[in-house]
Design a protein around this motif. Structure first.
Motif, PDB file in Angstrom:
ATOM      1  N   VAL A  82       0.902  -0.989  -0.084  1.00  0.00           N
ATOM      2  CA  VAL A  82      -0.019   0.071  -0.296  1.00  0.00           C
ATOM      3  C   VAL A  82       0.668   1.447  -0.178  1.00  0.00           C
ATOM      4  CG1 VAL A  82      -1.916   1.416   1.260  1.00  0.00           C
ATOM      5  CG2 VAL A  82      -2.149  -1.141   1.396  1.00  0.00           C
ATOM      6  N   ARG A  83       1.189   1.447  -1.065  1.00  0.00           N
ATOM      7  CA  ARG A  83       1.945   2.371  -1.252  1.00  0.00           C
ATOM      8  C   ARG A  83       1.731   3.447  -2.169  1.00  0.00           C
ATOM      9  NH1 ARG A  83       7.170   0.683  -4.081  1.00  0.00           N
ATOM     10  NH2 ARG A  83       5.941  -1.114  -4.834  1.00  0.00           N
ATOM     11  N   ARG A  84       0.924   3.770  -3.021  1.00  0.00           N
ATOM     12  CA  ARG A  84       0.020   4.829  -3.743  1.00  0.00           C
ATOM     13  C   ARG A  84      -0.764   5.096  -3.872  1.00  0.00           C
ATOM     14  NH1 ARG A  84       3.155   0.698  -6.973  1.00  0.00           N
ATOM     15  NH2 ARG A  84       5.169   0.879  -7.378  1.00  0.00           N
ATOM     16  N   ALA A  85      -1.667   6.768  -4.143  1.00  0.00           N
ATOM     17  CA  ALA A  85      -2.291   6.498  -4.538  1.00  0.00           C
ATOM     18  C   ALA A  85      -3.417   6.382  -4.925  1.00  0.00           C
ATOM     19  CB  ALA A  85      -2.237   8.216  -4.869  1.00  0.00           C
ATOM     20  N   GLY A  86      -4.890   5.616  -4.182  1.00  0.00           N
ATOM     21  CA  GLY A  86      -5.993   4.741  -4.607  1.00  0.00           C
ATOM     22  C   GLY A  86      -5.690   3.634  -3.942  1.00  0.00           C
ATOM     23  N   ASP A  87      -4.651   3.676  -3.040  1.00  0.00           N
ATOM     24  CA  ASP A  87      -5.043   1.884  -2.426  1.00  0.00           C
ATOM     25  C   ASP A  87      -5.070   2.771  -1.211  1.00  0.00           C
ATOM     26  OD1 ASP A  87      -3.320   0.688  -4.486  1.00  0.00           O
ATOM     27  OD2 ASP A  87      -1.556   1.299  -3.661  1.00  0.00           O
ATOM     28  N   CYS A  88      -5.859   1.054  -0.282  1.00  0.00           N
ATOM     29  CA  CYS A  88      -6.596   1.458   1.467  1.00  0.00           C
ATOM     30  C   CYS A  88      -5.707   0.453   2.471  1.00  0.00           C
ATOM     31  CB  CYS A  88      -7.885   1.963   1.346  1.00  0.00           C
ATOM     32  SG  CYS A  88      -8.406   2.401   3.222  1.00  0.00           S
ATOM     33  N   LEU A  89      -5.576   0.860   3.052  1.00  0.00           N
ATOM     34  CA  LEU A  89      -4.672   0.203   3.871  1.00  0.00           C
ATOM     35  C   LEU A  89      -5.864   0.074   5.661  1.00  0.00           C
ATOM     36  CD1 LEU A  89      -2.981  -2.416   4.751  1.00  0.00           C
ATOM     37  CD2 LEU A  89      -1.521  -0.580   6.507  1.00  0.00           C
ATOM     38  N   ASP A  90      -6.498  -1.298   5.667  1.00  0.00           N
ATOM     39  CA  ASP A  90      -6.911  -1.702   7.271  1.00  0.00           C
ATOM     40  C   ASP A  90      -6.453  -2.600   7.642  1.00  0.00           C
ATOM     41  OD1 ASP A  90      -8.728  -2.084   9.295  1.00  0.00           O
ATOM     42  OD2 ASP A  90      -9.733  -3.141   7.406  1.00  0.00           O
ATOM     43  N   SER A  91      -5.986  -1.679   8.544  1.00  0.00           N
ATOM     44  CA  SER A  91      -5.073  -2.130   9.796  1.00  0.00           C
ATOM     45  C   SER A  91      -5.688  -2.506  11.037  1.00  0.00           C
ATOM     46  CB  SER A  91      -3.368  -2.027   9.744  1.00  0.00           C
ATOM     47  OG  SER A  91      -2.577  -2.195  10.583  1.00  0.00           O
ATOM     48  N   VAL A  93      -7.021   3.409   9.691  1.00  0.00           N
ATOM     49  CA  VAL A  93      -7.372   3.798   8.469  1.00  0.00           C
ATOM     50  C   VAL A  93      -6.086   4.622   7.381  1.00  0.00           C
ATOM     51  CG1 VAL A  93      -8.958   4.687   6.117  1.00  0.00           C
ATOM     52  CG2 VAL A  93      -9.267   3.756   8.347  1.00  0.00           C
ATOM     53  N   PHE A  94      -5.483   3.883   6.677  1.00  0.00           N
ATOM     54  CA  PHE A  94      -3.817   4.369   5.805  1.00  0.00           C
ATOM     55  C   PHE A  94      -4.179   4.667   4.562  1.00  0.00           C
ATOM     56  CE2 PHE A  94       0.163   4.137   4.310  1.00  0.00           C
ATOM     57  CZ  PHE A  94       0.670   4.405   5.411  1.00  0.00           C
ATOM     58  N   LEU A  95      -3.769   5.794   3.681  1.00  0.00           N
ATOM     59  CA  LEU A  95      -3.982   5.758   2.726  1.00  0.00           C
ATOM     60  C   LEU A  95      -2.698   6.805   2.245  1.00  0.00           C
ATOM     61  CD1 LEU A  95      -7.298   5.921   3.167  1.00  0.00           C
ATOM     62  CD2 LEU A  95      -7.583   6.868   1.164  1.00  0.00           C
ATOM     63  N   TYR A 118       4.327  10.260   1.215  1.00  0.00           N
ATOM     64  CA  TYR A 118       3.746  10.520   2.615  1.00  0.00           C
ATOM     65  C   TYR A 118       1.786   9.686   2.721  1.00  0.00           C
ATOM     66  CZ  TYR A 118       6.281  14.590   1.543  1.00  0.00           C
ATOM     67  OH  TYR A 118       6.918  15.865   0.924  1.00  0.00           O
ATOM     68  N   TYR A 119       1.513  10.033   3.498  1.00  0.00           N
ATOM     69  CA  TYR A 119      -0.183   9.165   3.860  1.00  0.00           C
ATOM     70  C   TYR A 119      -0.690  10.008   4.634  1.00  0.00           C
ATOM     71  CZ  TYR A 119       1.848   8.681   8.710  1.00  0.00           C
ATOM     72  OH  TYR A 119       2.764   8.768  10.358  1.00  0.00           O
ATOM     73  N   THR A 136      -8.819   0.415  -3.881  1.00  0.00           N
ATOM     74  CA  THR A 136      -8.687  -0.830  -3.374  1.00  0.00           C
ATOM     75  C   THR A 136      -8.625  -0.449  -1.529  1.00  0.00           C
ATOM     76  OG1 THR A 136      -6.522  -0.966  -3.698  1.00  0.00           O
ATOM     77  CG2 THR A 136      -7.737  -1.795  -5.158  1.00  0.00           C
ATOM     78  N   ILE A 137      -9.012  -1.487  -1.082  1.00  0.00           N
ATOM     79  CA  ILE A 137      -9.349  -1.824   0.400  1.00  0.00           C
ATOM     80  C   ILE A 137      -8.832  -2.894   1.448  1.00  0.00           C
ATOM     81  CG2 ILE A 137     -10.567  -1.884   2.612  1.00  0.00           C
ATOM     82  CD1 ILE A 137     -12.371  -0.247   1.717  1.00  0.00           C
TER      83      ILE A 137
END
Length: 508
Positions: free
Chosen positions: A251-260, A267-269, A302-303, A404-405
């Motif tokens: 999850v490194r690029r704009a448009g990705d989303c991480l649920d950790s 919530v991490f974008l 960044y994030y 994407t999530i």
């Protein structure tokens, strides 16, 4: 490269883990121990630096016990919670306890900052709104209540930095951990002299800033004798735990989303840039959930992130209520079974999942028919609603929508919870078969530092990670949409004055 191994160390809220991976991301060995924590006063939590180091030594030794040739471990890095740190003296001795990230003793300092400082100016520099957890306020507390340690100190090290220092002697921090101090100028990527001066702190305490994955040293003979690592093993700069997990999940690029989905949930974008302007500041202040911006461990990225401090903790709390005395796995299975047996909507019961870091939660809508099953499902639904609200807030502020999530962490082992979350979101969730993403992300950074990988792309592309998709149900999404819009979004603002009154009464 095929025979090379990498070590990732994860110093978390609940557990300390050492995991050995192949360069393809397969787990070769692991060990875990509970994070040693002391609670000397109500609302306080801290870690003894010596005890913490000994716990890290123990898990490294246990993880390496099954490795035939320790020289195969080419590199390592450390990830940790983001806002905790320790003052270290000239000889390397820790001079103060490590104040846990969620400790509330610095709350008066954060409140004073909100009252007397210009919050817009701070936000434009750091991407943050003042909160007690940040390093700036812990340092102010240590200055005033541990004056001898503060005066004698030569360096402030975040937890991951301190463990790396014990391993190789380097006094550095990476940009992702520096971002959690509220003393770091995000765009300039340097410590902010203005904020240091306004806080009345010593700028000479702040360590050298380096890019994550930078080689910062090698395991010393002394550290090798303690841990069992081979002397000279490369130590790389690690980072903030959620952000290291994002690297492993690509999850490194704009448009990705991480649920950790850990003890705390994020919530991490990722972002190409950080629009820290007045419009975004006003939108952030106006929300009941305040987002923060920071530097990714991925180079030049960044994030934006928001966190639910008590996500996994709320599930664990429900486990203890549902099956007191049962083992962890038995209690988890009991909560899953209970939640699955209750109807969607939990018979009208809503759960506000604000249980940690000075917040208060609530069950609302209870009746005599509200049994354990309804409460268990309400916990899952409340967590899903809160995560949805955090994502909606971020997307609304930035005018973006995540393509994407991806979900990682211990919570992904709870299928009922994941299904409810997909239904609440109305979007598919890609679940990565990656239980220990934080340690894996740290191991990748260690591999980059050691030259095992020549770039982040090479490191991430080398991973062989399976994933599955949890899809939403259209009818259930429609039901949850009504509950979310008509009831849940009103819950926190309505209860806020009640919770404020309870907090005031508790202090009498």
């Amino acid at each position: 490269m095929a025979d090379d191994l990498l070590l990732g160390i994860d110093v978390g809220t609940t557990n300390i883990k050492a995991l050995v991976f192949t360069t393809g991301g397969a787990l070769a060995a692991s060990a875990s121990v509970a994070t040693p924590t002391e609670r000397p006063h109500p609302g306080w939590a801290e870690h003894d630096p010596h005890t913490l180091w000994q716990a890290v030594v123990a898990v490294i030794r246990r993880a390496l016990a099954s490795i035939d040739d320790l020289r195969r471990v080419r590199g390592l890095a450390v990830a940790s919670v983001g806002e905790a740190g320790v003052l270290v003296g000239a000889g390397g001795e820790p001079l103060t306890p490590i104040i846990a990230w969620y400790d509330q003793r610095s709350a008066p300092y954060a409140q004073r900052w909100k009252t007397h400082d210009d919050p817009l100016e701070t936000f434009r520099a750091t991407g943050m709104l003042a909160a007690p957890i940040f390093g700036i306020f812990k340092l102010q507390w240590l200055r005033d209540y541990e004056p001898e340690g503060y005066a004698a100190a030569t360096t402030w090290l975040h937890v991951a930095d301190y463990i790396a220092f014990r391993l190789c002697g380097a006094r550095t921090t990476d940009y992702s951990l520096a971002s959690r101090s509220m003393l770091f100028d995000l765009r300039a990527r340097r410590w902010s002299e203005s904020l240091i001066d306004r806080a009345g702190l010593r700028g000479d305490l702040l360590p050298e800033l380096v890019v994550s994955g930078t080689r910062i040293g090698a395991v010393t003979p002394e550290a090798a004798a303690e841990t069992g690592l081979a002397p000279g093993t490369v130590v790389g700069a690690g980072g903030h735990d959620h952000v290291c997990g994002a690297l492993a999940a690509n999850v490194r690029r704009a448009g990705d989303c991480l649920d950790s989905m850990g003890t705390a949930e994020a919530v991490f974008l990722p972002l190409d840039d950080i629009p820290l302007d007045e419009r975004l500041f006003i939108a952030n202040v106006s929300s009941w959930t305040h987002v923060t911006f920071g530097a990714h461990v991925a180079r030049d990225r960044y994030y934006v992130m928001d966190g639910l401090f008590s996500s996994g903790a709320a599930v664990e709390w429900m486990r203890r209520l549902a099956a007191p005395g049962a083992s962890f796995d038995e209690a988890a299975a009991e909560v899953e079974t209970l939640a699955a047996s209750a109807p969607p909507g939990s018979m009208g019961v809503l759960f506000l999942p604000h249980l940690a870091a000075g917040e208060r939660g609530a069950f609302v809508g209870l009746t005599t028919s509200s049994g354990r099953a309804a409460l268990a499902r309400a916990v899952y639904e409340g967590l899903a609603f809160e995560w949805r609200h955090m994502l909606d807030t971020i997307e609304g502020m930035l005018g973006v929508r995540a393509r994407t999530i991806r979900a990682i962490g211990g919570g992904t082992r709870l299928p009922v919870w994941l299904g409810i979350k997909a239904h609440v979101l109305g979007r598919p969730i890609q679940v990565l078969d990656m239980d220990e993403s934080v340690a894996l992300g740290a191991a990748l950074l260690g591999g980059i530092a050691a030259g095992v990988y020549h770039s982040e792309d090479e490191a991430v592309n080398a991973l062989q990670i399976r994933e599955r998709t949890v899809a939403p149900d259209v009818a259930l999404h429609a039901l949850y949409e009504r509950i979310y819009r008509e009831a849940f979004l009103r819950l926190a603002p309505t209860l806020a004055p009640v919770h404020t009154a309870l907090n005031d009464l508790e202090m009498i």
